[in-house]
Design a protein around this motif. Structure first.
Motif, PDB file in Angstrom:
ATOM      1  N   LYS A  10      46.203 -14.642  18.399  1.00 45.02           N
ATOM      2  CA  LYS A  10      47.251 -13.878  19.096  1.00 45.02           C
ATOM      3  C   LYS A  10      46.928 -12.391  19.084  1.00 45.02           C
ATOM      4  CE  LYS A  10      52.267 -13.272  19.256  1.00 45.02           C
ATOM      5  NZ  LYS A  10      53.571 -13.654  18.631  1.00 45.02           N
ATOM      6  N   TRP A  11      46.461 -11.895  17.938  1.00 47.61           N
ATOM      7  CA  TRP A  11      46.095 -10.488  17.844  1.00 47.61           C
ATOM      8  C   TRP A  11      44.892 -10.175  18.731  1.00 47.61           C
ATOM      9  CZ3 TRP A  11      47.311  -5.776  17.180  1.00 47.61           C
ATOM     10  CH2 TRP A  11      46.337  -4.804  16.946  1.00 47.61           C
ATOM     11  N   ARG A  12      43.887 -11.083  18.754  1.00 47.03           N
ATOM     12  CA  ARG A  12      42.713 -10.885  19.617  1.00 47.03           C
ATOM     13  C   ARG A  12      43.126 -10.769  21.072  1.00 47.03           C
ATOM     14  NH1 ARG A  12      39.621 -14.032  22.896  1.00 47.03           N
ATOM     15  NH2 ARG A  12      40.821 -15.884  22.355  1.00 47.03           N
ATOM     16  N   ARG A  13      44.003 -11.666  21.509  1.00 51.91           N
ATOM     17  CA  ARG A  13      44.443 -11.638  22.901  1.00 51.91           C
ATOM     18  C   ARG A  13      45.221 -10.365  23.221  1.00 51.91           C
ATOM     19  NH1 ARG A  13      43.539 -16.296  25.558  1.00 51.91           N
ATOM     20  NH2 ARG A  13      42.993 -18.133  24.315  1.00 51.91           N
ATOM     21  N   TYR A  14      46.039  -9.923  22.294  1.00 47.70           N
ATOM     22  CA  TYR A  14      46.768  -8.661  22.503  1.00 47.70           C
ATOM     23  C   TYR A  14      45.784  -7.504  22.641  1.00 47.70           C
ATOM     24  CZ  TYR A  14      49.906  -4.729  21.771  1.00 47.70           C
ATOM     25  OH  TYR A  14      50.597  -3.546  21.929  1.00 47.70           O
ATOM     26  N   ALA A  15      44.778  -7.456  21.757  1.00 49.54           N
ATOM     27  CA  ALA A  15      43.811  -6.356  21.768  1.00 49.54           C
ATOM     28  C   ALA A  15      43.033  -6.307  23.073  1.00 49.54           C
ATOM     29  CB  ALA A  15      42.867  -6.488  20.575  1.00 49.54           C
ATOM     30  N   ILE A  16      42.530  -7.466  23.538  1.00 52.11           N
ATOM     31  CA  ILE A  16      41.713  -7.436  24.761  1.00 52.11           C
ATOM     32  C   ILE A  16      42.565  -7.173  26.004  1.00 52.11           C
ATOM     33  CG2 ILE A  16      39.916  -8.874  23.766  1.00 52.11           C
ATOM     34  CD1 ILE A  16      40.991 -11.248  25.376  1.00 52.11           C
ATOM     35  N   GLU A  17      43.852  -7.488  25.926  1.00 51.38           N
ATOM     36  CA  GLU A  17      44.740  -7.192  27.065  1.00 51.38           C
ATOM     37  C   GLU A  17      45.051  -5.710  27.167  1.00 51.38           C
ATOM     38  OE1 GLU A  17      46.318  -8.864  29.539  1.00 51.38           O
ATOM     39  OE2 GLU A  17      45.220 -10.705  29.126  1.00 51.38           O
ATOM     40  N   HIS A  18      45.057  -5.008  26.043  1.00 49.38           N
ATOM     41  CA  HIS A  18      45.560  -3.637  26.027  1.00 49.38           C
ATOM     42  C   HIS A  18      44.494  -2.566  25.849  1.00 49.38           C
ATOM     43  CE1 HIS A  18      49.288  -5.924  25.325  1.00 49.38           C
ATOM     44  NE2 HIS A  18      49.899  -4.877  25.831  1.00 49.38           N
ATOM     45  N   TRP A  19      43.309  -2.938  25.363  1.00 45.90           N
ATOM     46  CA  TRP A  19      42.292  -1.927  25.065  1.00 45.90           C
ATOM     47  C   TRP A  19      40.940  -2.329  25.636  1.00 45.90           C
ATOM     48  CZ3 TRP A  19      44.637  -3.125  19.848  1.00 45.90           C
ATOM     49  CH2 TRP A  19      45.804  -2.368  19.645  1.00 45.90           C
ATOM     50  N   GLY A  20      40.043  -1.347  25.678  1.00 47.83           N
ATOM     51  CA  GLY A  20      38.667  -1.610  26.084  1.00 47.83           C
ATOM     52  C   GLY A  20      38.489  -1.866  27.563  1.00 47.83           C
ATOM     53  N   GLY A  21      39.436  -1.451  28.379  1.00 49.36           N
ATOM     54  CA  GLY A  21      39.374  -1.760  29.800  1.00 49.36           C
ATOM     55  C   GLY A  21      38.809  -0.642  30.659  1.00 49.36           C
ATOM     56  N   GLN A  22      38.518  -0.979  31.893  1.00 50.08           N
ATOM     57  CA  GLN A  22      38.215   0.001  32.936  1.00 50.08           C
ATOM     58  C   GLN A  22      39.259  -0.212  34.011  1.00 50.08           C
ATOM     59  OE1 GLN A  22      34.415  -0.305  34.860  1.00 50.08           O
ATOM     60  NE2 GLN A  22      34.949   1.206  36.423  1.00 50.08           N
ATOM     61  N   THR A 142      36.115 -11.050  22.064  1.00 49.08           N
ATOM     62  CA  THR A 142      36.813 -10.149  21.159  1.00 49.08           C
ATOM     63  C   THR A 142      36.840  -8.775  21.820  1.00 49.08           C
ATOM     64  OG1 THR A 142      34.757  -9.501  20.068  1.00 49.08           O
ATOM     65  CG2 THR A 142      35.978 -11.386  19.119  1.00 49.08           C
ATOM     66  N   LEU A 143      37.580  -7.850  21.241  1.00 46.92           N
ATOM     67  CA  LEU A 143      37.631  -6.501  21.795  1.00 46.92           C
ATOM     68  C   LEU A 143      36.247  -5.854  21.777  1.00 46.92           C
ATOM     69  CD1 LEU A 143      39.174  -4.084  22.901  1.00 46.92           C
ATOM     70  CD2 LEU A 143      39.748  -3.457  20.530  1.00 46.92           C
ATOM     71  N   GLN A 144      35.486  -6.070  20.700  1.00 43.01           N
ATOM     72  CA  GLN A 144      34.159  -5.458  20.596  1.00 43.01           C
ATOM     73  C   GLN A 144      33.216  -6.020  21.662  1.00 43.01           C
ATOM     74  OE1 GLN A 144      35.887  -6.776  18.057  1.00 43.01           O
ATOM     75  NE2 GLN A 144      36.485  -4.873  16.986  1.00 43.01           N
TER      76      GLN A 144
END
Length: 252
Positions: A10-22, A142-144
């Protein structure tokens, strides 16, 4: 352990939805629809490609070159010769990592090495080929991993069962999978097509095999034909992912 795993996911999905984007403001005069196939089972082209061609449109085939010519849960995977044939027919090839890596388990360094190896392998099939778009295999990144992959492509695709509209994330575009969970729910499919058209969004359909007895990851020819027909009737421009990026002026 199950509770801990669910919490981490759940935390992984939240992170990739909210950060690291273009982020990119999608403000086109019309909607877009793209049809994509993961892993490139042969029926995605012999059946799915034929259906697209009959409607005058083309799709995006995400290839993991290490799988070519082998078996898979969604049927026999295409050969290198069929990859070349798909391109000759006007379709697009996208990157799916060389070994079909799971972005929740592989390191960012391994992911980047696999992307380069996949590009090199496919350039031997079609000299000069550059892969502009990417789809995350299996459980996504993952976000990384998301941050590492994004700069290599014009756009990268995940899942999410919805369309892209407004301020979209080119490093993790949403898509709607046609699989055992959705392929019989034509009302839901028509609804997402209509909603995306009304909002001038970008709806990306994803599937694997297109077969009369599909795997859990694919759909039947009748379902696929109906979805393609609805997309073409919606007023959206139906194009491969990279072609949409080109029309919108999106570079790497």
């Amino acid at each position: 352990m199950g509770v801990i795993h669910r919490a981490r996911n759940k935390w992984r999905r939240y992170a990739i939805e909210h950060w690291g984007g273009q982020h990119f403001l999608l403000d086109a005069p019309h909607a877009y629809v793209s049809f994509t196939f993961d892993d490139f089972p042969r029926t995605a082209y012999t059946v799915g490609g034929r259906i697209l061609r009959e409607h005058g449109v083309r799709g995006t085939y995400f290839v993991s070159s290490a799988l070519l010519g082998g078996p898979s849960p969604s049927g026999a995977i295409a050969t290198a010769a069929e990859v070349a044939q798909v391109v000759e027919d006007g379709h697009e090839i996208g990157c799916h990592t060389r070994e079909h890596l799971d972005g929740t388990r592989a390191t960012p360094e391994a992911f980047e090495r696999s992307i380069r190896a996949n590009n090199d392998a496919l350039a031997e099939v079609i000299p000069g080929m550059e892969l502009d778009v990417f789809a995350f295999p299996l459980e996504g990144p993952t976000l990384q991993v998301k941050r590492a992959v994004g700069p290599h492509f014009r756009a990268s695709r995940g899942g999410g069962q919805t369309f892209n509209a407004g301020r979209i994330d080119l490093h993790l575009l949403k898509s709607f999978f046609l699989d055992y969970k959705t392929r019989d729910d034509m009302d839901a499919i028509k609804r997402v097509i209509d909603e995306s058209a009304a909002r001038r969004g970008w709806l990306i359909f994803s599937t694997h095999d297109v077969d009369p007895t599909p795997s859990a990851y694919g759909c039947t020819p009748a379902t696929f034909e109906r979805v393609v027909a609805l997309a073409c009737q919606s007023g959206a421009r139906v194009l491969p992912m990279g072609h949409v990026c080109a029309e919108l002026g999106i570079a790497r």
